[in-house]
Motif scaffolding. Structure first.
Motif, mmCIF file in Angstrom:
data_model
loop_
_atom_site.group_PDB
_atom_site.id
_atom_site.type_symbol
_atom_site.label_atom_id
_atom_site.label_comp_id
_atom_site.label_asym_id
_atom_site.label_seq_id
_atom_site.Cartn_x
_atom_site.Cartn_y
_atom_site.Cartn_z
ATOM 1 N N LYS A 64 17.397 -40.252 28.782
ATOM 2 C CA LYS A 64 16.303 -40.060 28.023
ATOM 3 C C LYS A 64 15.465 -38.553 28.632
ATOM 4 C CE LYS A 64 12.083 -42.528 26.845
ATOM 5 N NZ LYS A 64 11.204 -43.695 26.886
ATOM 6 N N GLU A 110 12.929 -45.289 20.392
ATOM 7 C CA GLU A 110 14.051 -44.604 21.129
ATOM 8 C C GLU A 110 15.306 -44.751 20.423
ATOM 9 O OE1 GLU A 110 14.245 -45.874 25.272
ATOM 10 O OE2 GLU A 110 11.949 -45.799 25.467
ATOM 11 N N TYR A 113 21.546 -38.887 24.162
ATOM 12 C CA TYR A 113 22.627 -39.482 24.593
ATOM 13 C C TYR A 113 22.511 -40.348 25.762
ATOM 14 C CZ TYR A 113 25.401 -36.552 21.008
ATOM 15 O OH TYR A 113 25.564 -35.940 20.066
ATOM 16 N N THR A 114 23.466 -41.427 25.856
ATOM 17 C CA THR A 114 23.620 -42.137 27.047
ATOM 18 C C THR A 114 24.981 -42.012 27.753
ATOM 19 O OG1 THR A 114 24.240 -44.109 25.872
ATOM 20 C CG2 THR A 114 22.011 -43.852 26.419
ATOM 21 N N GLN A 161 17.077 -48.390 20.603
ATOM 22 C CA GLN A 161 16.879 -49.247 22.015
ATOM 23 C C GLN A 161 15.498 -49.644 21.921
ATOM 24 O OE1 GLN A 161 19.940 -48.825 23.324
ATOM 25 N NE2 GLN A 161 18.989 -48.113 25.241
ATOM 26 N N LYS A 196 19.389 -44.066 20.589
ATOM 27 C CA LYS A 196 20.526 -43.747 21.285
ATOM 28 C C LYS A 196 21.541 -43.203 20.435
ATOM 29 C CE LYS A 196 23.415 -46.802 22.951
ATOM 30 N NZ LYS A 196 23.960 -47.782 23.758
#
Length: 305
Positions: free
Chosen positions: A35, A96, A212-213, A194, A98
């Protein structure tokens, strides 16, 4: 609406139903995922107030479409392309998003051609195709039809007819017949919300996080199941199995074929070489026979008789 961005390129376009649209493209690829290094967008709703009443912003917000950077937003083809993710963000909301992505690579064939041209967008091609057909039918174009050669509609009747035809195409679920080929490489994004929570600010604003995570992506690559190399290998293997051919055997066949087609020429060349060698040997013998003998030796042999 006010958008504050860093490391992003911004392009705007006007559309009939969706109004003003802003397309944001990254200037450099992301090298990290979280983030903290993702994209943060602060959007502000530009409401106007009067002395009598305020504008009601209930139900107001932003339509967020996430797609390949090579594509442009189109309100007609975007909804049915299958390669676009859609998220609605309300005013005074923090969200948020993702991301996960999938990469597709297709093989170009005669039956199904594709385009590898940089900056090519099949959605934009479809939009121009629809606009041009509508403009040709109405003999004029609308202000949202970009790069159309027809003159703008300058009377109420022609504009009403153009809007009616455009509405019919927009509400139709069937695909419009256009000769736009698909891109050879495409990227599809999958979104996961999220969190959604209130975003309290003095002004009607919203905060959007997109990141991106993970660095892992799914790659689906299309390859020909039977190519030229495989064909040559199969032909060579079949001939070797049926005829007992090998590299040495193939060389022998080539040698026999060469002798068969060029044997006469080779024999003539050999005969010419032999004749030249024979003439050279005769000249050598004649020259060696003309030897000188000592006079005293000849006199002694004659005196014995």
């Amino acid at each position: 609406m006010v958008i504050r961005t860093v490391d992003l390129e911004i392009e705007s376009s006007l559309h009939f139903y969706m109004g003003r649209c802003y397309t944001l493209r990254p200037k450099a690829p992301a090298k990290r995922v979280s983030k903290a290094v993702g994209y943060s967008l602060m959007v502000e709703h530009a409401r106007s107030t009067t002395s009598t009443s305020d504008v009601d912003i209930g139900g107001s917000g932003w339509h967020v479409f996430i797609h390949d950077k090579r594509e442009n937003f189109t309100e007609i083809n975007m909804k049915g392309s299958g390669r676009v993710e859609y998220v609605f963000v309300n005013v005074n909301e923090e969200i948020e998003i993702k991301l996960q992505s999938q990469y597709f690579s297709n093989v170009q064939t005669r039956e199904e051609p594709c385009s590898s041209e940089e900056g090519y967008s099949d959605l934009k091609c479809g939009d121009h195709c629809i606009w041009q057909d509508l403009a040709d039918e109405s003999k004029c174009s609308g202000p949202w039809m970009h790069e159309i050669v027809n003159e703008p509609c300058n009377d109420t009747l022609s504009m009403r007819n153009l809007i009616a035809d455009y509405k019919e195409v927009y509400e139709n679920e069937n695909d419009f017949d256009c000769d736009c080929i698909q891109p050879c490489q495409s990227r599809i994004y999958t979104t996961f919300i999220q969190s959604r929570k209130a975003f309290s600010q003095p002004e009607p604003r919203s905060l959007i996080y997109i990141y991106y995570t993970t660095k892992l992506i799914s790659m689906i690559e299309e390859r020909p199941s039977y190519d030229t190399t495989q064909f040559i290998a199969d032909v060579g293997g079949s001939l070797g199995f049926l005829l007992g051919l090998s590299v040495l055997g193939l060389i022998g066949i080539l040698e026999h074929m060469t002798l068969f087609f060029c044997g006469g020429f080779i024999k003539r060349m050999q005969q010419k070489e032999k004749s030249k060698l024979g003439e050279t040997s005769e000249d050598g013998q004649s020259q060696s026979s003309d030897e000188t003998i000592d006079v005293s030796t000849v006199y002694k042999k004659k005196s014995k008789y």
